[in-house]
Design a protein around this motif. Structure first.
Motif, mmCIF file in Angstrom:
data_model
loop_
_atom_site.group_PDB
_atom_site.id
_atom_site.type_symbol
_atom_site.label_atom_id
_atom_site.label_comp_id
_atom_site.label_asym_id
_atom_site.label_seq_id
_atom_site.Cartn_x
_atom_site.Cartn_y
_atom_site.Cartn_z
ATOM 1 N N ILE B 37 0.880 -1.160 0.000
ATOM 2 C CA ILE B 37 0.000 0.000 0.000
ATOM 3 C C ILE B 37 0.919 1.212 0.000
ATOM 4 O O ILE B 37 1.598 1.493 0.982
ATOM 5 C CB ILE B 37 -0.945 -0.042 1.205
ATOM 6 C CG1 ILE B 37 -1.866 -1.255 1.037
ATOM 7 C CG2 ILE B 37 -1.735 1.241 1.302
ATOM 8 C CD1 ILE B 37 -2.855 -1.440 2.132
ATOM 9 N N VAL B 150 0.756 -8.069 4.118
ATOM 10 C CA VAL B 150 0.319 -6.739 3.688
ATOM 11 C C VAL B 150 0.500 -5.738 4.824
ATOM 12 O O VAL B 150 0.900 -4.595 4.613
ATOM 13 C CB VAL B 150 -1.165 -6.786 3.262
ATOM 14 C CG1 VAL B 150 -1.680 -5.392 2.976
ATOM 15 C CG2 VAL B 150 -1.339 -7.656 2.041
ATOM 16 N N LEU B 151 0.253 -6.209 6.026
ATOM 17 C CA LEU B 151 0.320 -5.323 7.180
ATOM 18 C C LEU B 151 1.737 -4.830 7.434
ATOM 19 O O LEU B 151 1.976 -3.641 7.664
ATOM 20 C CB LEU B 151 -0.183 -6.086 8.406
ATOM 21 C CG LEU B 151 -0.844 -5.227 9.439
ATOM 22 C CD1 LEU B 151 -2.031 -4.516 8.845
ATOM 23 C CD2 LEU B 151 -1.272 -6.084 10.601
ATOM 24 N N LEU B 154 2.643 -2.420 4.878
ATOM 25 C CA LEU B 154 1.982 -1.136 5.111
ATOM 26 C C LEU B 154 2.762 -0.313 6.135
ATOM 27 O O LEU B 154 2.954 0.893 5.981
ATOM 28 C CB LEU B 154 0.546 -1.380 5.591
ATOM 29 C CG LEU B 154 -0.241 -0.161 6.027
ATOM 30 C CD1 LEU B 154 -0.369 0.847 4.903
ATOM 31 C CD2 LEU B 154 -1.631 -0.558 6.509
ATOM 32 N N ILE B 287 -9.552 3.164 -2.661
ATOM 33 C CA ILE B 287 -10.328 2.326 -1.745
ATOM 34 C C ILE B 287 -11.753 2.173 -2.262
ATOM 35 O O ILE B 287 -12.359 1.112 -2.141
ATOM 36 C CB ILE B 287 -10.309 2.909 -0.322
ATOM 37 C CG1 ILE B 287 -8.907 2.779 0.252
ATOM 38 C CG2 ILE B 287 -11.294 2.188 0.583
ATOM 39 C CD1 ILE B 287 -8.744 3.409 1.605
ATOM 40 N N LEU B 291 -9.219 -1.259 -4.205
ATOM 41 C CA LEU B 291 -7.809 -1.484 -4.547
ATOM 42 C C LEU B 291 -7.647 -2.483 -5.683
ATOM 43 O O LEU B 291 -6.596 -3.051 -5.845
ATOM 44 C CB LEU B 291 -7.014 -1.954 -3.317
ATOM 45 C CG LEU B 291 -6.739 -0.928 -2.227
ATOM 46 C CD1 LEU B 291 -6.110 -1.599 -1.007
ATOM 47 C CD2 LEU B 291 -5.844 0.189 -2.715
ATOM 48 N N LEU B 331 -16.561 2.668 3.076
ATOM 49 C CA LEU B 331 -16.272 1.411 3.755
ATOM 50 C C LEU B 331 -17.562 0.674 4.104
ATOM 51 O O LEU B 331 -17.619 -0.550 4.032
ATOM 52 C CB LEU B 331 -15.447 1.665 5.014
ATOM 53 C CG LEU B 331 -13.990 2.074 4.768
ATOM 54 C CD1 LEU B 331 -13.308 2.438 6.065
ATOM 55 C CD2 LEU B 331 -13.228 0.962 4.078
ATOM 56 N N HIS B 340 -16.494 -11.849 1.980
ATOM 57 C CA HIS B 340 -15.431 -12.832 1.939
ATOM 58 C C HIS B 340 -15.100 -13.331 3.342
ATOM 59 O O HIS B 340 -15.142 -12.591 4.305
ATOM 60 C CB HIS B 340 -14.238 -12.298 1.154
ATOM 61 C CG HIS B 340 -13.126 -11.766 1.964
ATOM 62 N ND1 HIS B 340 -11.819 -11.966 1.619
ATOM 63 C CD2 HIS B 340 -13.125 -11.065 3.103
ATOM 64 C CE1 HIS B 340 -11.084 -11.392 2.513
ATOM 65 N NE2 HIS B 340 -11.825 -10.833 3.409
ATOM 66 N N GLU B 342 -12.758 -14.243 6.062
ATOM 67 C CA GLU B 342 -11.395 -13.808 6.348
ATOM 68 C C GLU B 342 -10.436 -14.986 6.320
ATOM 69 O O GLU B 342 -10.567 -15.923 7.083
ATOM 70 C CB GLU B 342 -11.364 -13.135 7.722
ATOM 71 C CG GLU B 342 -10.005 -12.634 8.129
ATOM 72 C CD GLU B 342 -9.582 -11.379 7.380
ATOM 73 O OE1 GLU B 342 -8.394 -11.121 7.341
ATOM 74 O OE2 GLU B 342 -10.456 -10.667 6.840
ATOM 75 N N GLU B 345 -3.091 -14.603 5.349
ATOM 76 C CA GLU B 345 -2.076 -14.825 4.319
ATOM 77 C C GLU B 345 -1.092 -15.868 4.805
ATOM 78 O O GLU B 345 -0.804 -15.934 5.967
ATOM 79 C CB GLU B 345 -1.309 -13.542 4.067
ATOM 80 C CG GLU B 345 -2.212 -12.457 3.584
ATOM 81 C CD GLU B 345 -1.506 -11.129 3.671
ATOM 82 O OE1 GLU B 345 -0.421 -11.014 3.133
ATOM 83 O OE2 GLU B 345 -2.042 -10.232 4.287
ATOM 84 N N SER C 104 -11.130 -7.146 4.703
ATOM 85 C CA SER C 104 -9.819 -7.765 4.851
ATOM 86 C C SER C 104 -8.875 -6.798 5.548
ATOM 87 O O SER C 104 -9.089 -5.593 5.595
ATOM 88 C CB SER C 104 -9.279 -8.199 3.500
ATOM 89 O OG SER C 104 -9.226 -7.110 2.624
ATOM 90 N N GLY C 105 -7.808 -7.359 6.069
ATOM 91 C CA GLY C 105 -6.936 -6.728 7.056
ATOM 92 C C GLY C 105 -6.521 -5.294 6.826
ATOM 93 O O GLY C 105 -6.436 -4.530 7.778
ATOM 94 N N HIS C 106 -6.276 -4.890 5.570
ATOM 95 C CA HIS C 106 -5.678 -3.570 5.417
ATOM 96 C C HIS C 106 -6.680 -2.438 5.422
ATOM 97 O O HIS C 106 -6.302 -1.283 5.411
ATOM 98 C CB HIS C 106 -4.833 -3.524 4.149
ATOM 99 C CG HIS C 106 -5.519 -4.103 2.951
ATOM 100 N ND1 HIS C 106 -5.460 -5.446 2.660
ATOM 101 C CD2 HIS C 106 -6.296 -3.546 2.025
ATOM 102 C CE1 HIS C 106 -6.176 -5.674 1.565
ATOM 103 N NE2 HIS C 106 -6.687 -4.534 1.176
ATOM 104 N N TYR C 107 -7.970 -2.743 5.434
ATOM 105 C CA TYR C 107 -8.941 -1.653 5.455
ATOM 106 C C TYR C 107 -8.963 -0.940 6.807
ATOM 107 O O TYR C 107 -9.226 0.245 6.881
ATOM 108 C CB TYR C 107 -10.346 -2.138 5.111
ATOM 109 C CG TYR C 107 -10.533 -2.332 3.639
ATOM 110 C CD1 TYR C 107 -10.785 -1.244 2.811
ATOM 111 C CD2 TYR C 107 -10.412 -3.576 3.064
ATOM 112 C CE1 TYR C 107 -10.929 -1.402 1.451
ATOM 113 C CE2 TYR C 107 -10.556 -3.752 1.703
ATOM 114 C CZ TYR C 107 -10.821 -2.663 0.903
ATOM 115 O OH TYR C 107 -10.963 -2.825 -0.442
#
Lengths: 244, 345, 587
Positions: B37, B150-151, B154, B287, B291, B331, B340, B342, B345, C104-107
């Motif tokens: 990101i 991803v975290l 970020l 967003i 994405l 959002l 989805h 959860e 990853e 999902s996690g990054h939101y």
């Protein structure tokens, strides 16, 4: 066995603290089909991933007479090793033709511009792909997907083609067709490492075979001898071949 | 509000929206290919604008030193890795791309006296300095963590962002700058006055979007990037390395960011930290698109631009509050439409 | 006693510091304490729970502004200000959590960036909050008639609050709710299948982190006695996250370490950098940014684990499980009662049909085996039955009730326990705790009693149950080992113990014998026979034909997502359709 194109010595792979593959030794001679069979969870896919450099491993991998020190996928692809993974890993939102073109990505970078010719050869092997060349890969049937995955790998003009369970989820008729094609591919000179659950079919077209069990090679030998080995018959050829 | 003001605000909104659209496209691209990101996108906007402004003011921009420094650092790290891995053959490429190229750019800048050059040459030099920073930053900050979640990526992005903002302050000072417009022309369409720069922004955005479309649709490298976005493992098995895809997408993003900055610098005063807010508005648009979708991101960007310009008329103090609060209904909408389960990853 | 020594020394230093140190250092320690409270929330949220917020500074701001406004404009007690702040923060956190935690996690982090910015601009633009100048004249805090009007006095309040928060967090993590929290990162799907409501658990830790931040803001307002928007901006929010990550986001003490290191470093850099660069500005952020990147690349667990290694004190892990009264068990239905009934099930992923026309039943006291070649859709069927994936059409009944619309935790509640084809456990958690997650629904004590450790009796019963199930499957020797260090075959067995902790009527086992050696397989078969004899129903997916044929009462064979044969093991083995599916090689 003649000069091996691929030789693996003492290959070990660990996930975290657990070793999943223990001291594997394996050879593939140029122009041969070698199969690795074994039950689910034996470590077959892990082994292919490690050879291809997708997983870190210990041990020695010698490809075309060169020991690979710093195993990198891209480098191995450039040298002529390809893997068709169990999940096929197609580019679903791209056309069949684009999928094939990308198969030759490494050769394009190296300056080869004969992709058109190679693609014609692939279409010769898989006429069905030619009919569907403009279609998105994601819309193909299971058998066509497998054909595309193999075709895409052939676009790289590989020296060694590794196939992970090409029969997975396919109808018997299609499996038969795919195996015929694999047997035919051998005639073009490419060496093939075939990982299969479908032991009988794999042993029928292979020259040599290994049986993998809980992360170790349990048996190996000429495929015909292996197919008749009572231990293989009992364990892997399943239902029909049970103890008399 | 009468029609004239509405048209004026609408024009403003669309111009800003076009810039946000470019940034949003770059953000979607970088995320799809690398899962990063790309918060520092805004810094490329500011660096592009302020590097150009420094040329106009007859100064040597600090970004040049950053380019040289980053080049040396990348070269050092890659050389050590190449020697250890037994691939000394790679050193030639390293010297060429990380040392010779930045040195050549620096040589040009110091020798040419950019202040005296035509605008197009200044723009080209600015891009030549800022764009290579994209792949270098990818190499230094992200490549060692390419497999991280991803975290984590970020958090790295945020770290890169604040480091670049700090460097921006060091290079350009706290003063803002505005550059000369590309065109002084004015056109009257009915009651509406359209500036030449407005047309430049819109024109350049359209050209860039078409160029990107062709790049992804027609070239093998463009297809390789798409392939990486669709199936990372599949792409690697074709020899498209994660590193190559990462550097390529960061180059594109840096280019889009720097060009956006250069386009808006004549319209708004750009400060060392302006980029962040501009980039974030691109984010709100990205967003909106979850994405993933490029057309939705562009549409979202125009929406953000319009919302911003109209709210600056009605409640200028709360302009930013309104724009960033827009993310909440977005959002809500996303959480209602996505079903989805959860999966980690 | 010896292992507590570092802690006791630390506490002694804390108590003695204010009278001995100059004012400047006391102030510094006060700030470290305030920041640590916020960072502690992030340890829980990010390090343990795997969620991230860049907007914690905004929650600090809510706490500070709530008491600031109420105690100046309305002259209310600071304690009312605290309550109001907590209330507002909780409301905001719940709304935000509801919006972002299901995505999902990054939101969530992206949402918090936007949120942190808006709130900052809002603080600066609202007239009644004093705009950018802020609020002044916030009253001194009084505690039991004692005025806390110097930094030295306030110091004790800050650190008591902080240490209390540390203790509560540690307690919480070492409990039933804590196991659910620890399962969020990397085990969400598994936890749901064991009955954990992960959305609720995520909301809880987000809420706790926000409330910690709010308390820090309240303390800050009464220490400073004025507030303005600056310390609540996004960049400060980012610094809070840095503190947690640098200190060691997975350890409660990492929060204190990170806050300490960054605060002192910032002070020092702010002194020397302007001299080096010859101009003023926030140049320390350049170093923070680079430092964080290096920490993430080189030592992703932060500084705390590294510090612990320097202190030569051996930490004795728990080695015994206390005896406790067994948990109540379900009464198994009479053998032959239909437990599970699947009718005409169809599952489609996009255009791909994974299951079609599937029908099967499982009765109490029988082992039903589902076999078929790889890719036949057996695991998909499992996921539909256990509520992980919804059916596209068709019907599933469990104990006579329609369940095809239910989620997996609801299936666990109704008495379905399952294992996974690809082992899903928390590799760094002990074997015992991994299995105790299975008993989640058999405890009821919540977050509050867990933080205060008022649930020890229930906890002991849960752990004793986990131990009992582990002994039953033959892993009694490995209770305190890390689950990830077991061989893969035993990890599968661990999953069976965990599923048994659910106290199920029906056990779903996905390839339990894969990776096991011959004797281990025999032991597993023996265990399953015993469970069957007790009246449990077992649905089994397995590839090892010897294992299946020797154990199963009935067999269903699948191919291409459909049932191709069903019957007794001997019948199925002779069915030509089955032979063709399995042996149809090349002619």
């Amino acid at each position: 066995m003649s000069t091996p194109i691929l030789e693996i010595r003492d290959l070990c792979v660990s996930y975290g603290k657990v070793e999943a593959l223990h001291h594997i030794n394996l050879k593939v001679a140029a122009g041969q089909i070698v199969t690795v069979i074994g039950p689910n969870g034996a470590g077959k896919t892990t082994m292919l991933s490690a050879i291809m450099g997708l997983l870190p491993s210990k041990g020695e991998i010698e490809f075309q007479g060169e020991v690979q020190r710093d195993i990198e996928v891209e480098h191995l692809v450039a040298m002529g090793m390809t893997l068709v993974p169990e999940k096929r890993a197609l580019f679903g939102e791209m056309s069949v033709e684009d999928n094939l073109l990308l198969g030759a990505f490494m050769r394009y970078r190296a300056g080869d511009r004969d992709q058109g010719k190679t693609m014609d050869q692939v279409f010769g092997t898989f006429p069905r792909l030619k009919e569907r060349r403009a279609q998105l890969a994601g819309t193909l049937s299971g058998g066509e997907r497998q054909m595309l995955a193999v075709g895409r790998a052939l676009m790289a003009k590989p020296k060694l083609l590794m196939l992970d369970e090409p029969s997975l989820g396919l109808a018997p008729l299609i499996v038969r067709e795919i195996f015929h094609i694999i047997a035919d591919l051998k005639k073009t000179g490419v060496a093939i490492l075939l990982v299969e659950q479908n032991a009988r079919a794999a042993l029928q077209i292979a020259d040599y075979g290994y049986v993998l069990e809980t992360g170790s090679v349990a048996l190996e030998g000429e495929s015909r001898a292996l197919a008749d080995d009572p231990r293989v018959v009992e364990t892997y050829l399943g239902l029909g071949g049970k103890k008399q | 509000m009468d029609l004239q003001i509405a048209l004026l605000l609408g024009q403003d909104g669309i111009v800003n929206g076009a810039i946000y659209a470019l940034l949003a496209l770059a953000l979607v691209l970088v995320f799809a290919v690398t899962r990063v990101i790309f918060i520092p996108q805004g810094e490329f906007v500011a660096y592009g604008a302020l590097t150009l402004a420094a040329f106009e003011a007859g100064k040597t921009p600090g970004t040049l030193w950053l380019l040289l420094g980053a080049g040396v650092l990348v070269a050092l790290i890659d050389t050590v890795i190449a020697v250890r891995g037994g691939n000394p053959g790679r050193i030639k490429r390293i010297v060429l791309w990380d040392l010779a190229l930045p040195a050549a750019i620096a040589g040009l800048v110091l020798w040419l006296e950019p202040a005296t050059l035509p605008l197009a040459a200044k723009v080209a030099l600015s891009l030549a300095i800022v764009v290579p920073l994209g792949p270098m930053i990818y190499r230094l900050a992200y490549q060692p963590l390419a497999e991280a979640s991803v975290l984590v990526l970020l958090i790295v992005s945020v770290a890169v962002h604040i480091a670049l903002v700090g460097l921006g302050l060091l290079f350009f000072g706290a003063e803002g700058s505005r550059t000369t417009p590309f065109s002084e022309a004015q056109f009257n369409v009915g009651t509406l006055t359209v500036n030449g720069q407005t047309l430049w922004v819109l024109g350049a955005s359209c050209v860039l979007i078409v160029a990107l479309y062709l790049f992804f649709g027609r070239t093998l490298y463009g297809k390789a990037l798409r392939a990486t976005a669709i199936n990372r493992v599949g792409a690697r098995l074709m020899g498209i390395s994660t590193t190559l895809a990462g550097k390529l997408s960061f180059t594109l993003a840096a280019g889009i960011g720097a060009l956006s900055g250069i386009l808006i610098a004549p319209i708004t005063t750009v400060y060392y930290d302006t980029g962040f807010l501009i980039g974030l508005k691109g984010f709100v648009a990205a967003i909106i698109a979850g994405l993933v979708s490029y057309p939705l991101a562009a549409a979202g960007a125009i929406l953000v631009g319009l919302l911003e310009s109209f709210s600056s008329f009605w409640a200028s103090a709360f302009k930013e509050v309104i724009v960033f609060t827009l993310i909440i209904p977005v959002l809500v909408w996303r959480s209602l439409t996505s079903h989805h389960v959860e999966e980690e990853e | 006693m010896k292992q507590r020594l570092p802690l006791l020394v630390f506490l002694a230093v804390l108590v003695l510091a204010p009278p001995l140190l100059p004012e400047f250092y006391v102030t510094l320690l006060n700030y470290i304490g305030l920041y640590s409270i916020v960072a502690l929330g992030l340890v829980l949220l990010t390090g343990v729970g795997g969620l991230t917020s860049f907007g914690q500074a905004a929650f600090v701001g809510l706490g500070a502004y709530a008491t600031g406004y109420l105690s100046t404009a309305h002259e209310l007690s600071p304690w009312l200000g605290l309550l109001a702040g907590l209330g507002i923060t909780a409301a905001v956190a719940l709304v935000l959590g509801f919006l972002t935690l299901r995505l999902s996690g990054h939101y969530l982090p992206l949402g918090t960036i936007a949120w942190g910015l808006s709130l900052y601009f809002l603080f600066g633009n609202l007239e009644f909050l004093g705009g950018h100048t802020g609020l002044t004249g916030i009253p001194v805090l009084e505690l039991a008639g004692f005025k806390l009007d110097t930094g030295r006095e306030f110091y004790y309040l800050i650190w008591v609050v902080l240490l209390g928060a540390v203790l509560a967090t540690q307690n919480l993590l070492d409990s039933r709710e804590g196991r659910a929290i620890r399962a969020l990162k990397g085990g969400g799907l598994m936890a749901e299948s064991m009955g954990v409501d992960t959305a609720r658990t995520k909301t809880i830790i987000f809420l706790i982190a926000a409330l910690f931040a709010c308390v820090s803001g309240w303390l800050y307002a009464h220490l400073q006695r004025f507030v303005n928007p600056t310390p609540f901006g996004l960049h400060i929010g980012i610094e809070y996250l840095f503190m947690a990550v640098v200190g060691g986001a997975a350890h409660v003490w990492g929060a204190l370490l990170g806050a300490g290191v960054l605060t002192i470093l910032k002070q020092w850099l702010q002194d020397i950098l302007p001299q080096i660069f010859g101009q003023s500005g926030n140049f320390e952020v350049i170093f923070f940014g680079i430092m964080l990147i290096l920490v993430l690349q080189r030592a992703r667990d932060g500084l705390w684990p590294w510090l612990v290694r320097l202190v030569p004190v051996k930490v004795d892990r728990q080695r015994t499980v206390a005896e406790a009264e067994p948990l109540p068990c379900r009464q198994m239905p009479a053998a032959g009662t239909v437990l599970l009934e699947v009718k005409d099930a169809r599952k489609q992923f996009g255009g791909l049909v994974a299951n079609d026309n599937m029908s099967l039943t499982v009765k109490a006291g029988e082992v039903m085996a589902l076999i078929g070649p790889n890719g036949a859709g057996k695991s998909t069927m499992f996921n539909c039955i256990s509520g992980v994936d919804p059916l596209t059409s068709g019907e599933i009944r469990f104990l006579g009730e329609r369940t095809d619309a239910l989620v997996s935790r609801e299936m666990a509640r109704r008495g379905m326990g399952r294992t996974f084809q690809h082992v899903r456990l928390l590799p760094t958690m002990s074997v015992l705790e991994n299995v105790a997650i299975g008993a989640h629904l058999r405890g009821a004590k919540g977050v509050l009693s867990s933080s205060l450790h008022l649930e020890r009796a229930e906890e002991a019963r849960l752990l004793a149950e986990a131990k009992r199930q582990l002994e039953r499957v033959g892993l009694g020797e490995h209770l305190f080992e890390e689950a990830g260090s077991l061989p893969l075959g035993q990890q599968r067995i661990l999953e069976i113990a965990r599923a048994l902790c659910v106290d199920p009527y029906l056990l779903l086992l996905d390839e339990p014998a894969a990776g096991l050696r011959y004797l281990e397989k025999q032991a597993l078969a023996e265990l399953l026979r015993k469970l069957r004899a007790q009246g449990m129903g077992i649905l089994l997916v397995e590839h090892d034909m010897d294992f299946v044929m020797g154990l199963a009462d009935r067999v269903v064979v699948m191919e291409f997502g459909e049932k191709i044969s069903e019957g007794l093991p001997e019948e199925v083995q002779k069915d030509p359709v089955v032979l063709e599916a399995y042996l149809g090689g090349v002619e």
